[in-house]
Design a protein around this motif. Sequence first.
Motif, PDB file in Angstrom:
ATOM      1  N   VAL A  76       3.794 -11.216  -8.196  1.00  0.00           N
ATOM      2  CA  VAL A  76       3.326 -10.119  -9.045  1.00  0.00           C
ATOM      3  C   VAL A  76       4.334  -9.927 -10.174  1.00  0.00           C
ATOM      4  CG1 VAL A  76       2.680  -7.673  -9.137  1.00  0.00           C
ATOM      5  CG2 VAL A  76       2.269  -8.997  -7.031  1.00  0.00           C
ATOM      6  N   LEU A  77       3.860  -9.992 -11.418  1.00  0.00           N
ATOM      7  CA  LEU A  77       4.734  -9.779 -12.574  1.00  0.00           C
ATOM      8  C   LEU A  77       4.648  -8.321 -13.003  1.00  0.00           C
ATOM      9  CD1 LEU A  77       6.596 -10.858 -14.817  1.00  0.00           C
ATOM     10  CD2 LEU A  77       4.526 -11.455 -16.123  1.00  0.00           C
ATOM     11  N   ILE A  78       5.791  -7.667 -13.089  1.00  0.00           N
ATOM     12  CA  ILE A  78       5.870  -6.255 -13.469  1.00  0.00           C
ATOM     13  C   ILE A  78       5.912  -6.136 -14.991  1.00  0.00           C
ATOM     14  CG2 ILE A  78       7.183  -4.111 -13.244  1.00  0.00           C
ATOM     15  CD1 ILE A  78       5.887  -5.123 -10.633  1.00  0.00           C
ATOM     16  N   GLY A  79       5.020  -5.295 -15.537  1.00  0.00           N
ATOM     17  CA  GLY A  79       4.956  -5.124 -16.980  1.00  0.00           C
ATOM     18  C   GLY A  79       5.522  -3.810 -17.480  1.00  0.00           C
ATOM     19  N   LYS A  80       5.644  -2.820 -16.566  1.00  0.00           N
ATOM     20  CA  LYS A  80       6.176  -1.507 -16.928  1.00  0.00           C
ATOM     21  C   LYS A  80       7.133  -1.055 -15.831  1.00  0.00           C
ATOM     22  CE  LYS A  80       1.768  -0.121 -19.054  1.00  0.00           C
ATOM     23  NZ  LYS A  80       0.639   0.858 -18.970  1.00  0.00           N
ATOM     24  N   GLU A  89       0.298   5.045  -8.760  1.00  0.00           N
ATOM     25  CA  GLU A  89       0.871   4.724 -10.060  1.00  0.00           C
ATOM     26  C   GLU A  89       1.149   3.241 -10.267  1.00  0.00           C
ATOM     27  OE1 GLU A  89       3.574   8.638 -11.020  1.00  0.00           O
ATOM     28  OE2 GLU A  89       4.310   7.268  -9.458  1.00  0.00           O
ATOM     29  N   VAL A  90       1.397   2.516  -9.181  1.00  0.00           N
ATOM     30  CA  VAL A  90       2.029   1.206  -9.328  1.00  0.00           C
ATOM     31  C   VAL A  90       1.134   0.141  -9.952  1.00  0.00           C
ATOM     32  CG1 VAL A  90       3.697   1.603  -7.479  1.00  0.00           C
ATOM     33  CG2 VAL A  90       1.475   0.575  -6.937  1.00  0.00           C
ATOM     34  N   MET A  91      -0.160   0.167  -9.671  1.00  0.00           N
ATOM     35  CA  MET A  91      -0.997  -0.944 -10.121  1.00  0.00           C
ATOM     36  C   MET A  91      -1.136  -0.992 -11.641  1.00  0.00           C
ATOM     37  SD  MET A  91      -1.329  -2.395  -7.291  1.00  0.00           S
ATOM     38  CE  MET A  91      -2.499  -3.724  -7.550  1.00  0.00           C
ATOM     39  N   ASP A  92      -0.986   0.139 -12.304  1.00  0.00           N
ATOM     40  CA  ASP A  92      -1.023   0.152 -13.768  1.00  0.00           C
ATOM     41  C   ASP A  92       0.171  -0.563 -14.386  1.00  0.00           C
ATOM     42  OD1 ASP A  92      -3.422   1.497 -13.915  1.00  0.00           O
ATOM     43  OD2 ASP A  92      -2.514   3.475 -14.122  1.00  0.00           O
ATOM     44  N   ALA A  93       1.208  -0.783 -13.593  1.00  0.00           N
ATOM     45  CA  ALA A  93       2.414  -1.441 -14.097  1.00  0.00           C
ATOM     46  C   ALA A  93       2.393  -2.954 -13.883  1.00  0.00           C
ATOM     47  CB  ALA A  93       3.655  -0.859 -13.424  1.00  0.00           C
ATOM     48  N   VAL A  94       1.347  -3.484 -13.261  1.00  0.00           N
ATOM     49  CA  VAL A  94       1.268  -4.919 -12.968  1.00  0.00           C
ATOM     50  C   VAL A  94       0.734  -5.667 -14.185  1.00  0.00           C
ATOM     51  CG1 VAL A  94       0.144  -6.672 -11.551  1.00  0.00           C
ATOM     52  CG2 VAL A  94       0.990  -4.566 -10.489  1.00  0.00           C
ATOM     53  N   SER A 142      -9.819  -7.415  -7.631  1.00  0.00           N
ATOM     54  CA  SER A 142      -9.387  -7.039  -6.276  1.00  0.00           C
ATOM     55  C   SER A 142      -8.259  -7.964  -5.817  1.00  0.00           C
ATOM     56  CB  SER A 142     -10.564  -7.121  -5.297  1.00  0.00           C
ATOM     57  OG  SER A 142     -11.631  -6.289  -5.710  1.00  0.00           O
ATOM     58  N   PRO A 143      -7.012  -7.689  -6.227  1.00  0.00           N
ATOM     59  CA  PRO A 143      -5.916  -8.586  -5.852  1.00  0.00           C
ATOM     60  C   PRO A 143      -5.713  -8.698  -4.348  1.00  0.00           C
ATOM     61  CG  PRO A 143      -5.086  -6.551  -6.840  1.00  0.00           C
ATOM     62  CD  PRO A 143      -6.553  -6.586  -7.085  1.00  0.00           C
ATOM     63  N   GLN A 144      -6.139  -7.678  -3.603  1.00  0.00           N
ATOM     64  CA  GLN A 144      -5.964  -7.738  -2.159  1.00  0.00           C
ATOM     65  C   GLN A 144      -6.972  -8.684  -1.498  1.00  0.00           C
ATOM     66  OE1 GLN A 144      -3.136  -5.569  -1.462  1.00  0.00           O
ATOM     67  NE2 GLN A 144      -3.072  -7.270  -0.021  1.00  0.00           N
ATOM     68  N   GLN A 145      -7.884  -9.256  -2.306  1.00  0.00           N
ATOM     69  CA  GLN A 145      -8.838 -10.233  -1.800  1.00  0.00           C
ATOM     70  C   GLN A 145      -8.519 -11.660  -2.241  1.00  0.00           C
ATOM     71  OE1 GLN A 145     -11.120  -9.187   0.430  1.00  0.00           O
ATOM     72  NE2 GLN A 145     -10.166  -7.180   0.147  1.00  0.00           N
ATOM     73  N   LEU A 146      -7.349 -11.879  -2.837  1.00  0.00           N
ATOM     74  CA  LEU A 146      -6.965 -13.222  -3.263  1.00  0.00           C
ATOM     75  C   LEU A 146      -6.696 -14.125  -2.060  1.00  0.00           C
ATOM     76  CD1 LEU A 146      -4.507 -12.292  -6.156  1.00  0.00           C
ATOM     77  CD2 LEU A 146      -6.758 -13.374  -6.429  1.00  0.00           C
ATOM     78  N   ILE A 169      -0.331  -4.759  -1.547  1.00  0.00           N
ATOM     79  CA  ILE A 169       0.470  -4.848  -2.762  1.00  0.00           C
ATOM     80  C   ILE A 169       0.860  -3.476  -3.289  1.00  0.00           C
ATOM     81  CG2 ILE A 169       0.439  -5.592  -5.172  1.00  0.00           C
ATOM     82  CD1 ILE A 169      -1.299  -7.991  -4.202  1.00  0.00           C
ATOM     83  N   SER A 170      -0.072  -2.518  -3.329  1.00  0.00           N
ATOM     84  CA  SER A 170       0.262  -1.204  -3.886  1.00  0.00           C
ATOM     85  C   SER A 170       1.300  -0.487  -3.022  1.00  0.00           C
ATOM     86  CB  SER A 170      -0.988  -0.346  -4.043  1.00  0.00           C
ATOM     87  OG  SER A 170      -1.635  -0.138  -2.804  1.00  0.00           O
ATOM     88  N   ARG A 171       1.145  -0.562  -1.708  1.00  0.00           N
ATOM     89  CA  ARG A 171       2.128   0.081  -0.825  1.00  0.00           C
ATOM     90  C   ARG A 171       3.495  -0.587  -0.963  1.00  0.00           C
ATOM     91  NH1 ARG A 171       1.988   0.263   5.845  1.00  0.00           N
ATOM     92  NH2 ARG A 171       4.006   1.311   6.094  1.00  0.00           N
ATOM     93  N   MET A 172       3.481  -1.908  -1.023  1.00  0.00           N
ATOM     94  CA  MET A 172       4.721  -2.664  -1.157  1.00  0.00           C
ATOM     95  C   MET A 172       5.479  -2.291  -2.426  1.00  0.00           C
ATOM     96  SD  MET A 172       4.854  -6.811  -1.526  1.00  0.00           S
ATOM     97  CE  MET A 172       3.418  -6.876  -0.467  1.00  0.00           C
ATOM     98  N   LEU A 173       4.774  -2.258  -3.564  1.00  0.00           N
ATOM     99  CA  LEU A 173       5.428  -1.920  -4.830  1.00  0.00           C
ATOM    100  C   LEU A 173       5.980  -0.504  -4.808  1.00  0.00           C
ATOM    101  CD1 LEU A 173       2.929  -3.462  -7.419  1.00  0.00           C
ATOM    102  CD2 LEU A 173       5.064  -4.443  -6.587  1.00  0.00           C
ATOM    103  N   SER A 174       5.222   0.413  -4.229  1.00  0.00           N
ATOM    104  CA  SER A 174       5.691   1.784  -4.137  1.00  0.00           C
ATOM    105  C   SER A 174       6.959   1.881  -3.300  1.00  0.00           C
ATOM    106  CB  SER A 174       4.591   2.677  -3.541  1.00  0.00           C
ATOM    107  OG  SER A 174       5.072   3.987  -3.332  1.00  0.00           O
TER     108      SER A 174
END
Length: 227
Positions: A76-80, A89-94, A142-146, A169-174
Amino acid sequence: MSYQHLDWQGKVIHLPKGKVVCIGQNYLDHIQEMQSKTAPEALFFIKPVSALCPLAAEFAIPSQHGAVHNETEIAVLIGKKLSKASEDEVMDAVWGYSLALDLTLRDVQAKLKQLGRPWEIAKGFDGACPLGAFVPAEVIQSPQQLQFSLYVNGEPRQQGDASLMIRGISRMLSEMSQWFSLEPGDVVLTGTPAGVGPLTPGDKLQLSLQSGSRVLLDVQTSVSSQL
């Protein structure tokens, strides 16, 4: 070969190279194959920016430190910037998603574990994170379905499904952002499924990232030996 973030069309992504924040023990089948003990707390570790290298035509592995194992992961590449962020909040930063190899000096790691010492050198050595091109987040609903896979010399070695992650992914980033600020250009590795094993110079690898029947990335690469 020097590393630069690229998108899936080969264009430069104008984000700096950053650290790589990883999660261990995020797929049950890998925990079982490693005969590891689990804990309620996530297992996080960091690879330095010097670990980054392109997952391109060829990447090199060290030959003087014992077995080097593949661990194929969604990246996952972080953009913000994310700091103490909520799951909302986290998925908007991906910025986007790719594939990476969390290369591991398995013999070194095992020895350090026996001594009760940190094992960063087994995970963070130069070139320890071959990283592919990134598919923009807006392409993946749906990244959780990759799903993803690794073939070595034409034989299947790893098959992964993001829906089977212990921490999504969202829980992990948080959770990561509670400990480490995630900066633009940082990369997060999301864990590996079962099928880790040794790589040797001359091996031919094929890595694939899919969303349902759609192939997003299909990477052909090979292994060489560091001088």
